[in-house]
Design a protein around this motif. Structure first.
Motif, PDB file in Angstrom:
ATOM      1  N   UNK A  51       0.836  -1.197   0.000  1.00 41.38           N
ATOM      2  CA  UNK A  51       0.000   0.000   0.000  1.00 41.38           C
ATOM      3  C   UNK A  51       0.873   1.251   0.000  1.00 41.38           C
ATOM      4  N   UNK A  52       1.857   1.292   0.914  1.00 47.40           N
ATOM      5  CA  UNK A  52       2.712   2.467   1.036  1.00 47.40           C
ATOM      6  C   UNK A  52       3.517   2.702  -0.247  1.00 47.40           C
ATOM      7  N   UNK A  53       4.073   1.639  -0.797  1.00 43.23           N
ATOM      8  CA  UNK A  53       4.856   1.778  -2.018  1.00 43.23           C
ATOM      9  C   UNK A  53       3.998   2.227  -3.190  1.00 43.23           C
ATOM     10  N   UNK A  54       2.791   1.699  -3.291  1.00 45.36           N
ATOM     11  CA  UNK A  54       1.905   2.089  -4.385  1.00 45.36           C
ATOM     12  C   UNK A  54       1.543   3.566  -4.288  1.00 45.36           C
ATOM     13  N   UNK A  55       1.294   4.021  -3.072  1.00 43.73           N
ATOM     14  CA  UNK A  55       0.977   5.442  -2.880  1.00 43.73           C
ATOM     15  C   UNK A  55       2.188   6.298  -3.232  1.00 43.73           C
ATOM     16  N   UNK A  56       3.389   5.873  -2.791  1.00 42.70           N
ATOM     17  CA  UNK A  56       4.601   6.627  -3.098  1.00 42.70           C
ATOM     18  C   UNK A  56       4.866   6.664  -4.600  1.00 42.70           C
ATOM     19  N   UNK A  57       4.671   5.512  -5.272  1.00 41.20           N
ATOM     20  CA  UNK A  57       4.877   5.464  -6.721  1.00 41.20           C
ATOM     21  C   UNK A  57       3.948   6.437  -7.417  1.00 41.20           C
ATOM     22  N   UNK A  58       2.685   6.441  -7.009  1.00 44.37           N
ATOM     23  CA  UNK A  58       1.726   7.371  -7.611  1.00 44.37           C
ATOM     24  C   UNK A  58       2.105   8.826  -7.380  1.00 44.37           C
ATOM     25  N   UNK A  59       2.544   9.134  -6.154  1.00 47.91           N
ATOM     26  CA  UNK A  59       2.925  10.513  -5.838  1.00 47.91           C
ATOM     27  C   UNK A  59       4.163  10.946  -6.620  1.00 47.91           C
ATOM     28  N   UNK A  60       5.165  10.055  -6.719  1.00 45.71           N
ATOM     29  CA  UNK A  60       6.389  10.388  -7.451  1.00 45.71           C
ATOM     30  C   UNK A  60       6.095  10.628  -8.922  1.00 45.71           C
ATOM     31  N   UNK A  61       5.176   9.856  -9.514  1.00 47.91           N
ATOM     32  CA  UNK A  61       4.822  10.055 -10.916  1.00 47.91           C
ATOM     33  C   UNK A  61       4.163  11.403 -11.143  1.00 47.91           C
ATOM     34  N   UNK A  93      14.269  12.577  -9.400  1.00 47.43           N
ATOM     35  CA  UNK A  93      12.914  11.995  -9.354  1.00 47.43           C
ATOM     36  C   UNK A  93      12.838  10.722 -10.193  1.00 47.43           C
ATOM     37  N   UNK A  94      13.502  10.730 -11.363  1.00 48.66           N
ATOM     38  CA  UNK A  94      13.470   9.555 -12.226  1.00 48.66           C
ATOM     39  C   UNK A  94      14.177   8.368 -11.580  1.00 48.66           C
ATOM     40  N   UNK A  98      12.297   4.905 -10.537  1.00 49.88           N
ATOM     41  CA  UNK A  98      12.720   3.580 -11.006  1.00 49.88           C
ATOM     42  C   UNK A  98      12.907   2.615  -9.843  1.00 49.88           C
ATOM     43  N   UNK A  99      13.527   3.095  -8.751  1.00 48.04           N
ATOM     44  CA  UNK A  99      13.735   2.231  -7.587  1.00 48.04           C
ATOM     45  C   UNK A  99      12.419   1.832  -6.942  1.00 48.04           C
ATOM     46  N   UNK A 100      11.517   2.806  -6.791  1.00 47.89           N
ATOM     47  CA  UNK A 100      10.226   2.513  -6.164  1.00 47.89           C
ATOM     48  C   UNK A 100       9.401   1.546  -7.003  1.00 47.89           C
ATOM     49  N   UNK A 101       9.394   1.735  -8.323  1.00 46.48           N
ATOM     50  CA  UNK A 101       8.633   0.846  -9.197  1.00 46.48           C
ATOM     51  C   UNK A 101       9.169  -0.582  -9.118  1.00 46.48           C
ATOM     52  N   UNK A 102      10.498  -0.722  -9.099  1.00 46.58           N
ATOM     53  CA  UNK A 102      11.107  -2.051  -9.041  1.00 46.58           C
ATOM     54  C   UNK A 102      10.805  -2.739  -7.718  1.00 46.58           C
ATOM     55  N   UNK A 103      10.967  -1.998  -6.626  1.00 44.68           N
ATOM     56  CA  UNK A 103      10.735  -2.588  -5.313  1.00 44.68           C
ATOM     57  C   UNK A 103       9.253  -2.907  -5.108  1.00 44.68           C
ATOM     58  N   UNK A 104       8.395  -2.045  -5.632  1.00 46.16           N
ATOM     59  CA  UNK A 104       6.955  -2.299  -5.544  1.00 46.16           C
ATOM     60  C   UNK A 104       6.583  -3.574  -6.289  1.00 46.16           C
ATOM     61  N   UNK A 105       7.166  -3.777  -7.476  1.00 49.66           N
ATOM     62  CA  UNK A 105       6.896  -4.997  -8.236  1.00 49.66           C
ATOM     63  C   UNK A 105       7.413  -6.224  -7.482  1.00 49.66           C
ATOM     64  N   UNK A 106       8.568  -6.076  -6.820  1.00 47.29           N
ATOM     65  CA  UNK A 106       9.131  -7.191  -6.044  1.00 47.29           C
ATOM     66  C   UNK A 106       8.211  -7.568  -4.891  1.00 47.29           C
ATOM     67  N   UNK A 107       7.765  -6.559  -4.139  1.00 43.93           N
ATOM     68  CA  UNK A 107       6.862  -6.829  -3.005  1.00 43.93           C
ATOM     69  C   UNK A 107       5.548  -7.425  -3.496  1.00 43.93           C
TER      70      UNK A 107
END
Length: 612
Positions: A51-61, A93-94, A98-107
């Motif tokens: 949940x936290x990573x998905x929210x962070x990914x959305x905010x960073x985008x 930001x990029x 990239x790090x957040x998207x990768x880690x989110x996919x891993x989780x």
């Protein structure tokens, strides 16, 4: 137990819907209720992290979009200091994105694997408990595929869809703010455009594609089951000359797929025709899917490509008038695209959603069927524990919906919805070897099933000890070593712990049943195909001698043996303390038993000494 192969049924006409509380939610509750406390804690932590990573990914985008607009505006303004600051910030930001998207996919993938592990264990536990695999109705087709493939699909797709929805929710809020700061009219137009597209996708494509997806899963499973059936019965089919000279014909994928139109090119044997027919059903249904997917793709692509130009057309007058910077085009384009994706998730993720809906429905029906077995198949026969097997006033019935009789014949239509009496008021006790005889289909095997608590419909009382071993006509050979075959049904470790069974003892028993040529106890082979039926039956007798139960029930357990082998094995049994009950048609069996129970018809039976 292998499920009977049936032709695919017509798809249900139920309307398409997202996986709902009655399906996906119920499955999730089932997993949560049956999970251990430690598993729940780990799962909850990983879910919160997702949940936290998905929210962070959305905010960073969102921030990345805004900063990209600033980067373009600085470049258009030829402001070097502004451009350098925007470049550094955009690069940071990029990298973070990239790090957040990768880690989110891993989780997300680890969560899916964790759910699949727990879910699979619990479903297999429920499926294999209380003989549900035996009583499962034939309407629940291919339970093996549901447990393997459908659980995998639900586990993976659920978290993929969840993370996409979470990210899209955050992006929707953020980008609406960005778009409102640029143009109120563009925001209103986008909301109407996205909602209209979702409604069209659901109404026109949704219902049809969900039904086709579910039907495809079923037809693929039936096709695979047919090929497995041929493999498992290869020797019998070969003896029947089922594979004729035209077996080299192959399936021409470019030919007509309609079964009727291509029937003339099929091989002239039942197995090949059945396999081709099943495959044609798979291809025909997938052709339907391709045609409808083509329509959906045309709609999706045209619908999406319009978003590439609409923001520029709507904002062009203000940019040309100097009211907005050029970077606003980049920001509005990104905001328009992301908001459209968020509001049109059903359109964009339609293939995954329909696959998730189909797999969820199939799993839900499997779990519901297992749940129904607990009440539907509550036995009306009293089973009590005592040292000696005794049957008192036992009557067995065969409901029309229960399936074939012992002889494999289906009930006549006039008995539909009624109960056929196999026999009634049967009473006897077993304190010495007993032979059960009678015409085929009279209910001899049904009586054995009742003693084993497999037969539920009837009335009366059956007393029996725990120490009873049942030997069917076709022994089950598990996957494993020869040592494990001999010790089955006990697990290898438990069997070796509970008793002092040495390799010498195992070899001695193999010699007793005339299987001394099987010397390598550690060898792992395809025993069901490696051993002849007679060898398999002798191996089952070896299990009986090793486990030495109080009672043994042999249902045609020596039918594949010669009279000399049969005599030898019964002599070995006579030397033990095992009280055995046999079912068979051979007159030679009479000599090895002290009592004979003869089932003549539903109302007549006799019990007499074998020496009378």
């Amino acid at each position: 137990m292998a499920r009977p192969l049936r032709p695919p049924e017509a798809p249900s006409q139920a309307s398409w819907q997202m996986p709902s509380d009655t399906s996906l939610g119920e499955i999730a509750r089932f997993c949560w209720r049956t999970a251990a406390l430690q598993e729940k804690r780990r799962f909850a932590f990983a879910l919160l992290l997702l949940f936290a990573l998905s929210i962070l990914v959305g905010a960073v985008l969102v921030f990345e979009s805004v900063q990209r607009g600033e980067f373009i505006s600085a470049l258009a303004a030829r402001d070097f200091a502004r451009f350098r600051g925007a470049s550094v910030l955009l690069a940071g930001i990029l990298i973070l994105s990239a790090l957040l998207l990768s880690f989110s996919a891993y989780v997300r993938d680890r969560l899916g694997l964790s759910w699949r592990k727990g879910f699979s264990r619990q479903v297999m536990k429920a499926y294999l408990a209380d003989r549900h695999y035996y009583h499962l109705p034939t309407e629940v087709d291919n339970p093996d595929q549901r447990i393997s493939e459908d659980i995998k699909n639900v586990s993976q797709l659920s978290f993929t869809v969840l993370s996409i929805f979470l990210e899209s929710g955050v992006q929707l809020i953020g980008f609406i703010g960005v778009l409102l700061s640029i143009s109120l009219g563009l925001t209103g137009f986008l909301l109407v455009y996205a909602l209209l597209g979702s409604v069209i996708a659901i109404l026109i494509f949704g219902r049809r594609l969900t039904r086709i997806n579910a039907e495809q899963l079923k037809r693929e499973a039936d096709f695979r089951f047919n090929l497995i059936d041929v493999r498992e019965n290869a020797e019998s089919i070969a003896f029947y000359h089922a594979q004729s000279a035209d077996h080299t014909q192959s399936i021409d994928s470019s030919s007509h797929i309609d079964t009727a139109s291509s029937a003339g090119s099929l091989p002239n044997n039942l197995e090949s025709r059945t396999a081709h027919d099943q495959f044609n059903r798979v291809v025909w249904n997938f052709n339907r899917f391709i045609r409808w997917q083509l329509g959906l793709d045309c709609f999706q692509n045209g619908y999406q490509y319009l978003t590439f130009i609409l923001p520029s057309l709507i904002l062009a007058p203000r940019i040309l008038a100097g009211d907005l910077e050029v970077g606003a085009i980049v920001q509005s384009q990104a905001a328009f695209d992301r908001i459209w994706l968020s509001l049109s998730l059903i359109v964009v993720q339609f293939e995954q959603l329909t696959a998730l809906a189909a797999s969820t429905a199939r799993l839900h029906s499997l779990l519901s069927a297992i749940q129904r077995q607990r009440s539907k198949y509550m036995s009306t026969i009293d089973i009590v524990e005592q040292p000696q097997i005794a049957v008192s006033n036992l009557s067995l019935y065969l409901p029309a919906d229960l399936g074939p009789t012992d002889s494999g014949e289906k009930l006549p239509e006039k008995l539909a919805g009624k109960q056929q009496t196999l026999f009634e008021d049967l009473s006897f006790s077993v304190d010495a070897s007993l032979l059960i005889v009678g015409p085929s289909g009279i209910g001899k095997s049904s009586l054995v099933k009742a003693i084993a608590a497999l037969w539920k419909t009837g009335q009366g009382t059956i007393a029996r000890p725990d120490s009873v071993l049942f030997l069917p006509q076709k022994p089950y050979l598990t996957l494993g070593t020869l040592r494990e075959q001999l010790l089955y049904p006990k697990a290898l470790e438990k069997a070796l712990e509970d008793s002092e069974i040495s390799d010498e003892r195992l070899q001695s028993v193999l010699s007793q049943v005339q299987l001394s040529h099987l010397s390598d106890l550690g060898s792992s082979l395809d025993w069901a195909n490696q051993l002849s039926t007679g060898e398999q039956q002798r191996l089952a007798i070896a299990r009986l001698l090793l486990q030495n139960p109080s009672y043994a029930i042999l249902d045609e357990a020596t039918s594949a043996l010669s009279l000399q082998q049969e005599e030898h094995l019964y002599q070995q049994l006579a030397k033990t303390n095992i009280c055995f009950i046999s079912i068979g048609h051979r007159p030679s069996l009479t000599a090895y038993h002290q009592q004979i129970l003869t089932l003549k018809d539903a109302h007549t039976w006799t019990l007499q000494s074998a020496h009378d």
